[in-house]
Design a protein around this motif. Structure first.
Motif, PDB file in Angstrom:
ATOM      1  N   MET A  62       0.825  -1.213   0.000  1.00 33.39           N
ATOM      2  CA  MET A  62       0.000   0.000   0.000  1.00 33.39           C
ATOM      3  C   MET A  62       0.855   1.257   0.000  1.00 33.39           C
ATOM      4  O   MET A  62       0.584   2.217  -0.742  1.00 33.39           O
ATOM      5  CB  MET A  62      -0.931  -0.002   1.214  1.00 33.39           C
ATOM      6  CG  MET A  62      -2.076  -0.994   1.143  1.00 33.39           C
ATOM      7  SD  MET A  62      -3.318  -0.675   2.425  1.00 33.39           S
ATOM      8  CE  MET A  62      -3.425  -2.262   3.203  1.00 33.39           C
ATOM      9  N   GLU A  63       1.900   1.263   0.821  1.00 32.08           N
ATOM     10  CA  GLU A  63       2.765   2.440   0.896  1.00 32.08           C
ATOM     11  C   GLU A  63       3.519   2.635  -0.413  1.00 32.08           C
ATOM     12  O   GLU A  63       3.606   3.753  -0.938  1.00 32.08           O
ATOM     13  CB  GLU A  63       3.753   2.286   2.057  1.00 32.08           C
ATOM     14  CG  GLU A  63       3.111   2.236   3.430  1.00 32.08           C
ATOM     15  CD  GLU A  63       2.557   3.574   3.864  1.00 32.08           C
ATOM     16  OE1 GLU A  63       2.781   4.590   3.159  1.00 32.08           O
ATOM     17  OE2 GLU A  63       1.884   3.629   4.903  1.00 32.08           O
ATOM     18  N   ARG A  64       4.070   1.554  -0.961  1.00 30.34           N
ATOM     19  CA  ARG A  64       4.889   1.682  -2.164  1.00 30.34           C
ATOM     20  C   ARG A  64       4.063   2.127  -3.362  1.00 30.34           C
ATOM     21  O   ARG A  64       4.537   2.883  -4.214  1.00 30.34           O
ATOM     22  CB  ARG A  64       5.586   0.353  -2.434  1.00 30.34           C
ATOM     23  CG  ARG A  64       6.407   0.336  -3.717  1.00 30.34           C
ATOM     24  CD  ARG A  64       7.505  -0.692  -3.725  1.00 30.34           C
ATOM     25  NE  ARG A  64       8.652  -0.241  -2.943  1.00 30.34           N
ATOM     26  CZ  ARG A  64       9.055  -0.787  -1.810  1.00 30.34           C
ATOM     27  NH1 ARG A  64       8.397  -1.810  -1.311  1.00 30.34           N
ATOM     28  NH2 ARG A  64      10.108  -0.323  -1.163  1.00 30.34           N
ATOM     29  N   ARG A  65       2.825   1.650  -3.474  1.00 30.69           N
ATOM     30  CA  ARG A  65       1.989   1.974  -4.627  1.00 30.69           C
ATOM     31  C   ARG A  65       1.114   3.204  -4.407  1.00 30.69           C
ATOM     32  O   ARG A  65       0.291   3.544  -5.252  1.00 30.69           O
ATOM     33  CB  ARG A  65       1.126   0.759  -4.997  1.00 30.69           C
ATOM     34  CG  ARG A  65       1.965  -0.420  -5.461  1.00 30.69           C
ATOM     35  CD  ARG A  65       1.149  -1.646  -5.803  1.00 30.69           C
ATOM     36  NE  ARG A  65       2.041  -2.749  -6.165  1.00 30.69           N
ATOM     37  CZ  ARG A  65       1.646  -4.009  -6.367  1.00 30.69           C
ATOM     38  NH1 ARG A  65       0.363  -4.325  -6.258  1.00 30.69           N
ATOM     39  NH2 ARG A  65       2.523  -4.936  -6.692  1.00 30.69           N
ATOM     40  N   GLY A  66       1.251   3.849  -3.270  1.00 34.12           N
ATOM     41  CA  GLY A  66       0.484   5.064  -3.018  1.00 34.12           C
ATOM     42  C   GLY A  66      -1.003   4.817  -2.912  1.00 34.12           C
ATOM     43  O   GLY A  66      -1.814   5.630  -3.368  1.00 34.12           O
ATOM     44  N   ILE A  67      -1.380   3.703  -2.288  1.00 34.21           N
ATOM     45  CA  ILE A  67      -2.789   3.340  -2.155  1.00 34.21           C
ATOM     46  C   ILE A  67      -3.415   4.175  -1.046  1.00 34.21           C
ATOM     47  O   ILE A  67      -3.064   4.042   0.127  1.00 34.21           O
ATOM     48  CB  ILE A  67      -2.926   1.835  -1.872  1.00 34.21           C
ATOM     49  CG1 ILE A  67      -2.484   1.040  -3.108  1.00 34.21           C
ATOM     50  CG2 ILE A  67      -4.349   1.474  -1.460  1.00 34.21           C
ATOM     51  CD1 ILE A  67      -2.390  -0.448  -2.885  1.00 34.21           C
ATOM     52  N   ASP A  68      -4.357   5.040  -1.427  1.00 38.06           N
ATOM     53  CA  ASP A  68      -4.944   5.984  -0.476  1.00 38.06           C
ATOM     54  C   ASP A  68      -6.149   5.427   0.263  1.00 38.06           C
ATOM     55  O   ASP A  68      -6.458   5.875   1.371  1.00 38.06           O
ATOM     56  CB  ASP A  68      -5.372   7.268  -1.199  1.00 38.06           C
ATOM     57  CG  ASP A  68      -4.188   8.032  -1.753  1.00 38.06           C
ATOM     58  OD1 ASP A  68      -3.125   8.019  -1.104  1.00 38.06           O
ATOM     59  OD2 ASP A  68      -4.320   8.644  -2.831  1.00 38.06           O
ATOM     60  N   ASN A  69      -6.874   4.488  -0.356  1.00 36.84           N
ATOM     61  CA  ASN A  69      -8.086   3.982   0.286  1.00 36.84           C
ATOM     62  C   ASN A  69      -8.306   2.525  -0.079  1.00 36.84           C
ATOM     63  O   ASN A  69      -7.560   1.936  -0.876  1.00 36.84           O
ATOM     64  CB  ASN A  69      -9.297   4.839  -0.106  1.00 36.84           C
ATOM     65  CG  ASN A  69      -9.508   4.899  -1.609  1.00 36.84           C
ATOM     66  OD1 ASN A  69      -9.696   3.874  -2.260  1.00 36.84           O
ATOM     67  ND2 ASN A  69      -9.486   6.103  -2.172  1.00 36.84           N
ATOM     68  N   THR A  70      -9.346   1.947   0.503  1.00 38.06           N
ATOM     69  CA  THR A  70      -9.586   0.514   0.341  1.00 38.06           C
ATOM     70  C   THR A  70      -9.901   0.139  -1.099  1.00 38.06           C
ATOM     71  O   THR A  70      -9.506  -0.932  -1.568  1.00 38.06           O
ATOM     72  CB  THR A  70     -10.735   0.065   1.255  1.00 38.06           C
ATOM     73  OG1 THR A  70     -11.861   0.957   1.085  1.00 38.06           O
ATOM     74  CG2 THR A  70     -10.317   0.101   2.709  1.00 38.06           C
ATOM     75  N   GLN A  71     -10.595   1.005  -1.835  1.00 40.79           N
ATOM     76  CA  GLN A  71     -10.898   0.666  -3.219  1.00 40.79           C
ATOM     77  C   GLN A  71      -9.664   0.720  -4.099  1.00 40.79           C
ATOM     78  O   GLN A  71      -9.519  -0.074  -5.036  1.00 40.79           O
ATOM     79  CB  GLN A  71     -12.002   1.574  -3.771  1.00 40.79           C
ATOM     80  CG  GLN A  71     -13.393   1.152  -3.350  1.00 40.79           C
ATOM     81  CD  GLN A  71     -14.442   1.570  -4.351  1.00 40.79           C
ATOM     82  OE1 GLN A  71     -14.185   2.312  -5.277  1.00 40.79           O
ATOM     83  NE2 GLN A  71     -15.664   1.096  -4.143  1.00 40.79           N
ATOM     84  N   GLU A  72      -8.745   1.632  -3.822  1.00 41.75           N
ATOM     85  CA  GLU A  72      -7.497   1.636  -4.579  1.00 41.75           C
ATOM     86  C   GLU A  72      -6.704   0.364  -4.322  1.00 41.75           C
ATOM     87  O   GLU A  72      -6.011  -0.136  -5.210  1.00 41.75           O
ATOM     88  CB  GLU A  72      -6.657   2.864  -4.223  1.00 41.75           C
ATOM     89  CG  GLU A  72      -7.129   4.144  -4.884  1.00 41.75           C
ATOM     90  CD  GLU A  72      -6.070   5.229  -4.856  1.00 41.75           C
ATOM     91  OE1 GLU A  72      -4.987   4.995  -4.274  1.00 41.75           O
ATOM     92  OE2 GLU A  72      -6.311   6.299  -5.418  1.00 41.75           O
ATOM     93  N   ALA A  73      -6.801  -0.190  -3.130  1.00 43.81           N
ATOM     94  CA  ALA A  73      -6.107  -1.443  -2.829  1.00 43.81           C
ATOM     95  C   ALA A  73      -6.610  -2.574  -3.714  1.00 43.81           C
ATOM     96  O   ALA A  73      -5.852  -3.476  -4.093  1.00 43.81           O
ATOM     97  CB  ALA A  73      -6.287  -1.807  -1.353  1.00 43.81           C
ATOM     98  N   LEU A  74      -7.891  -2.527  -4.078  1.00 42.98           N
ATOM     99  CA  LEU A  74      -8.465  -3.597  -4.887  1.00 42.98           C
ATOM    100  C   LEU A  74      -7.891  -3.621  -6.299  1.00 42.98           C
ATOM    101  O   LEU A  74      -7.970  -4.646  -6.986  1.00 42.98           O
ATOM    102  CB  LEU A  74      -9.983  -3.447  -4.949  1.00 42.98           C
ATOM    103  CG  LEU A  74     -10.719  -3.506  -3.607  1.00 42.98           C
ATOM    104  CD1 LEU A  74     -12.219  -3.396  -3.813  1.00 42.98           C
ATOM    105  CD2 LEU A  74     -10.375  -4.781  -2.858  1.00 42.98           C
ATOM    106  N   LYS A  75      -7.296  -2.528  -6.755  1.00 40.21           N
ATOM    107  CA  LYS A  75      -6.700  -2.501  -8.084  1.00 40.21           C
ATOM    108  C   LYS A  75      -5.473  -3.402  -8.167  1.00 40.21           C
ATOM    109  O   LYS A  75      -4.989  -3.683  -9.270  1.00 40.21           O
ATOM    110  CB  LYS A  75      -6.335  -1.066  -8.465  1.00 40.21           C
ATOM    111  CG  LYS A  75      -7.543  -0.149  -8.612  1.00 40.21           C
ATOM    112  CD  LYS A  75      -7.146   1.283  -8.935  1.00 40.21           C
ATOM    113  CE  LYS A  75      -8.370   2.182  -9.040  1.00 40.21           C
ATOM    114  NZ  LYS A  75      -8.008   3.603  -9.306  1.00 40.21           N
ATOM    115  N   SER A  76      -4.947  -3.837  -7.032  1.00 39.82           N
ATOM    116  CA  SER A  76      -3.829  -4.778  -7.028  1.00 39.82           C
ATOM    117  C   SER A  76      -4.294  -6.217  -7.169  1.00 39.82           C
ATOM    118  O   SER A  76      -3.461  -7.119  -7.309  1.00 39.82           O
ATOM    119  CB  SER A  76      -3.018  -4.617  -5.731  1.00 39.82           C
ATOM    120  OG  SER A  76      -2.366  -3.362  -5.685  1.00 39.82           O
ATOM    121  N   VAL A  77      -5.596  -6.460  -7.127  1.00 41.99           N
ATOM    122  CA  VAL A  77      -6.147  -7.807  -7.238  1.00 41.99           C
ATOM    123  C   VAL A  77      -6.456  -8.086  -8.706  1.00 41.99           C
ATOM    124  O   VAL A  77      -7.125  -7.280  -9.359  1.00 41.99           O
ATOM    125  CB  VAL A  77      -7.424  -7.952  -6.390  1.00 41.99           C
ATOM    126  CG1 VAL A  77      -7.986  -9.366  -6.503  1.00 41.99           C
ATOM    127  CG2 VAL A  77      -7.135  -7.594  -4.935  1.00 41.99           C
TER     128      VAL A  77
END
Length: 726
Positions: free
Chosen positions: A82-97
C-alpha cells in the motif's frame, strides 16, 4: 557505504561476503582471536516481495495456510505494498487484485466487479465480519488504519456466509502487537487541496500489555465543482496476556465522513449510439443541489479472546458490535436533452440508514492426524443479529433544466414535494446462525485434500412502518438454510511449483441484500446458488527471484430473478448467469535494484437466461455481457532504485470496454491510466514522496448507471508527502 547497505542493495552477493570474511581472517593471522561480527541478513532487495507465496492469509481459509498452500486464487495487499503503490483507500487497494474493478459512486459507493459478478455476489468483509450491506457499507475508507486487504476469487460462501459467488474481500485493521515500540507519522498535500495528517503508534507497556492507536484525517475540495470532503478514522486496540495461555484484544474503530455536494455523475451526450461520449466541458460540472450532502458515522467494537488449550488446540472467541448512521440529501440523476443544449435534473432523495449488527463467533483450530497423515481442522459457530431501518423520501421530478456549462442549482428543501424530516419505511432484521468446518489432510507427502462446509440458518423479519397493502404487508418473514462447501486437491510438483483443482459453491439473496429486501423482492424465492470449478498453479522461478500464480475458472449462478415472459410486471427466479476466465499474477526481482510486478485477467461473462421488461414486454438478454464488466484488466508496476536513497516507480492500468446496458447496445472505449512516483530518503526512517496518478489526464468512467449517466474517474492528481517513524 556500509557492508549492510551493500547487502541490502544486492551489490554484495553471498560469495563476495564469504571472500571478504576469508580475507579478514587471513589478515588477522592464524593465531589471532576470531572476531565476533554482528548478525547480518543477506537479502536480494530492499523492496520486499511483490508476490510473496509464503505469506499467510486468513480470508481464503481458517487453517492458517500460506498463499501457496491454499488451493484457490488468493491476493494479499499488505501494508508495504500500500505504501509503495500510493494506495490511499480501500478501493485503490483492490486494483492490485487481478481482474477487480470498482466504483465509489455515492448511490453505491462500495461497488466491486469481480470475475464477471457484482453487487451482493461479491462479499466484502471487515476483519472477517460481513455487515450484509456491502455496496453501501464498503464505501472507500482511507487506508491508514488498515494492515492489509485480502481477496479470494470465486464462490466462497462456505467461509463467511451468503453471497460471494464472484469472490470475497476482507479489509483487516491494524492491531496491537508485541514486536516492539513503533511510531509513524505522515503528512501530505495534493491537487484539489487534498490534505492528509496521520499518526500511528504501537507501544509495549510491559510484559503483559501492548496498545496501539492509529488516527487519520483527510480533507479535499474535490475535483467536481462545489464538492468538499472531510473524513476521520481512528482505530485503537489493547492486547493483554491474562495468562501464558490466554490473551485478550479489545479493538475499537471510529469512522466519520462528510461530503458536501457530492458528485453523482456526468450526463452522456445524445444521441446515444453505440459508444459513450462525454462532453469535456461538463467533466468538472456538478448538477447536485447546492446543499447536497452525504454523511456517515461508523463504530466498530471487537472483543477477541484467544486460548491455547494445548500445543495442538487453539480456541478463539470474537464478540463484535457495529453501528452505522448514513444520511443522503441529493438530486441524483442528470440527462442531456436531445440537442445537448440543456441538462434535465431529476430524482431527489432524502434518506437515512440506521444499522446495527451484534454477533459472536467461536472458532477452533486443531492439529491432528488421520491414518498417520497430518490433518488440520478449523471450525466454529457464528450467531449474529443485523437490524436496519431506512427512512427514504423520494421525489422523481423532474426539476427543470439548466445550461450544461453555466448554471446554479437550488437548495434541496426548496424542491417541490421535498420536506425535512425522516419517516421510517421498514425495518429489516436478519438473524443468522452458522456452523462451519474446514480440514486439510495430507494424502501423501506432496498431495493434500482441502475441504470446507458451512450451514447457515437465516431468518429474515421485515416490519412495514407505512401504508399496508398486498405488496407491502405490515409484517412478513422468510427463512433460508443454504449449505455451501469446497472440495480441493493441491499437489506439490516440485519444491518451487504446485498445482491445484477445486470445486466450491455459494449462495446469495434473491434481492441482493436481505437487510433492505422488500416483500416483492423475496416473496417465496429461495437464495440463488453458484458453483465454481477452478484449476491453477503457484510457482517460483529464476532461483526464487520471481513468483507467480495462474488460475482458470468457470462459475455458474442459477435462479436469479428475471422478468416473467407471461407477466412482465413480475419476476420469477429462473435466470442464469455464468463466467469463465484466466488470471495471471507475477512478481520478479530483475536485479537488486529493479523489480517488476503485474497481473492480467481475461473473463468471458454472460447472461445464459435473462429477461427484462422493456415497454411492458419481456425481452431476452441471453448471451449478453452484464453491465460494467470488462473482458480484460491488466496492471503493471515497476520499481527502480538508482541510488540507495532514491526510489522511482511507474505503474500502468488497462481496462477494456464495458457495456452500460443489459441490451449491450452502449459501451465505452477501453482506457489506460499511467502513474509515477519518486521517493527520497532523508534519513534511515524518513522519506519524501512525490506521486502522480492518471498523468495523461484521461477522461474515463468508473461505472455506468444506465444509458444517461457515467460516474467519471478522478482526473490527473499530483501530491507530495513526508513520512517518518521512530
Amino acid at each position: 557505504m556500509t557492508y549492510s547497505d551493500l547487502i541490502k542493495r544486492g551489490s554484495l552477493k553471498p560469495l563476495h561476503l564469504a571472500m571478504l570474511l576469508a580475507f579478514t581472517h587471513g589478515a588477522l593471522g592464524s593465531e589471532a582471536k576470531p572476531a565476533v561480527l554482528d548478525e547480518i541478513s543477506v537479502t536480494a532487495s530492499s523492496f520486499g516481495q511483490p508476490l510473496d507465496l509464503k505469506q499467510k492469509n486468513q480470508t481464503a481459509s481458517r487453517l492458517g495456510l500460506s498463499i501457496k498452500e491454499t488451493p484457490a486464487s488468493v491476493t494479499v495487499v499488505d501494508r508495504e505494498t500500500m505504501e509503495r503503490r500510493g494506495i490511499d483507500n480501500t478501493q485503490e487497494a483492490l486494483k492490485s487484485v487481478p481482474g477487480i474493478t470498482s466504483s465509489s459512486a455515492p448511490g453505491s459507493p462500495g461497488s466491486v466487479f469481480y470475475r464477471g459478478f457484482s453487487s451482493a455476489s461479491v462479499t466484502q468483509l471487515f476483519n472477517g465480519i460481513t455487515v450484509q450491506y456491502d455496496a453501501i457499507a464498503a464505501r472507500a475508507v482511507d487506508s491508514w488504519i488498515y494492515d492489509r486487504v485480502e481477496a479470494i476469487g470465486g464462490a466462497s460462501s462456505f467461509l463467511y456466509g451468503a453471497g460471494a459467488v464472484g469472490g470475497t474481500i476482507n479489509y483487516i485493521t491494524k492491531l496491537a502487537h508485541r514486536d516492539g515500540n513503533h511510531t509513524e507519522f505522515k503528512a501530505g498535500y495534493g491537487r484539489f487541496d487534498a490534505t492528509q495528517l496521520a499518526v500511528g503508534t504501537n507501544q509495549v507497556l510491559d510484559e503483559r500489555n501492548a496498545v496501539r492507536l492509529d488516527v487519520n484525517r483527510d480533507t479535499m475540495n474535490g475535483w467536481s465543482d462545489g464538492t468538499k470532503r472531510e473524513a476521520w478514522q481512528a482505530a485503537g486496540s489493547w492486547l493483554v496476556d491474562l495468562t501464558p495461555a490466554l490473551r485478550h484484544t479489545l479493538a475499537l474503530e471510529y469512522q466519520s465522513e462528510q461530503v458536501d455536494r457530492p458528485y453523482w455523475g456526468t450526463p452522456i451526450l445524445k444521441p446515444v449510439g453505440d459508444r459513450i461520449r462525454i462532453d469535456e466541458g461538463t467533466r468538472f460540472k456538478n448538477y447536485n443541489s447546492q446543499d447536497g450532502i452525504y454523511e456517515q458515522t461508523v463504530r466498530w467494537a471487537r472483543s477477541i479472546l484467544e486460548f491455547k488449550a494445548t500445543d495442538r488446540l487453539n480456541l478463539r472467541n470474537t464478540f463484535y458490535h457495529y453501528d452505522a448512521l448514513r444520511d443522503y440529501r441529493n438530486v441524483e440523476t442528470y440527462a442531456f436533452n436531445a440537442t445537448n443544449t440543456a441538462v434535465t435534473r431529476s430524482n431527489a432523495l432524502l434518506q437515512r440508514h440506521d444499522q446495527t449488527l451484534n454477533g459472536n463467533r467461536l472458532e477452533f483450530t486443531l492439529d491432528s492426524s488421520l491414518g498417520g497423515r497430518s490433518s488440520t481442522w478449523a471450525g466454529g459457530i457464528d450467531y449474529s443479529v443485523n437490524k436496519q431501518t431506512r427512512f427514504p423520501l423520494s421525489v422523481s421530478g423532474p426539476f427543470g433544466s439548466v445550461d450544461p456549462y453555466n448554471f446554479s442549482t437550488e437548495n434541496f428543501f426548496s424542491l417541490p414535494g421535498v420536506t425535512p424530516g425522516f419517516n421510517p419505511d421498514r425495518t429489516n432484521r436478519v438473524k443468522t446462525l452458522a456452523l462451519f468446518l474446514e480440514n486439510r489432510t495430507f494424502l501423501t507427502k506432496d498431495l493434500s485434500l482441502v475441504t470446507g462446509l458451512r450451514h447457515d440458518s437465516i431468518d429474515l423479519e421485515v416490519t412495514n412502518h407505512r401504508t399496508v397493502s398486498a405488496t407491502n404487508p405490515a409484517y412478513f418473514e422468510r427463512r433460508y438454510t443454504p449449505l455451501t462447501g469446497r472440495l480441493a486437491l493441491a499437489y506439490d510438483l516440485t519444491d518451487n511449483a504446485n498445482a491445484y483443482v477445486q470445486y466450491s459453491t455459494a449462495a446469495d439473496p434473491p434481492a441482493g441484500i436481505l437487510t433492505t429486501a422488500s416483500f416483492t423482492q423475496v416473496r417465496n424465492f429461495d437464495l440463488t446458488t453458484g458453483k465454481q470449478w477452478e484449476v491453477g498453479s503457484k510457482f517460483s522461478f529464476a532461483d526464487k527471484r520471481g513468483n507467480g500464480t495462474l488460475a482458470y475458472y468457470e462459475i455458474t449462478r442459477r435462479n436469479i430473478a428475471v422478468s416473467d415472459p407471461a407477466n412482465p410486471g413480475t419476476t420469477i427466479p429462473v435466470g442464469q448467469q455464468s463466467s469463465r476466465g484466466i488470471e495471471l499474477a507475477l512478481g520478479y526481482q530483475v536485479t537488486g535494484n529493479l523489480q517488476v510486478a503485474g497481473n492480467l485477467s481475461l473473463v468471458n461473462a454472460q447472461y445464459d437466461e435473462f429477461n427484462e421488461t422493456v415497454g411492458g414486454v419481456a425481452v431476452s438478454r441471453a448471451g449478453n455481457r452484464p453491465t460494467n464488466i470488462p473482458k480484460r484488466v491488466a496492471n503493471l508496476w515497476l520499481t527502480y532504485s538508482p541510488l540507495p536513497a532514491i526510489e522511482l516507480g511507474a505503474d500502468l492500468r488497462y481496462v477494456s470496454s464495458r457495456y452500460a446496458d443489459t441490451a449491450n447496445t452502449l459501451s465505452d472505449d477501453a482506457y489506460t491510466l499511467f502513474g509515477a512516483s519518486a521517493s527520497y530518503k532523508l534519513d534511515r526512517t524518513t522519506r519524501l514522496v512525490l506521486r502522480g496518478k492518471n498523468l495523461t489526464d484521461k477522461i474515463y468512467a468508473e461505472s455506468f448507471s444506465g444509458t444517461n449517466m457515467a460516474y467519471l474517474g478522478q482526473p490527473r492528481t499530483i501530491d507530495i508527502s513526508i513520512q517518518t517513524s521512530f
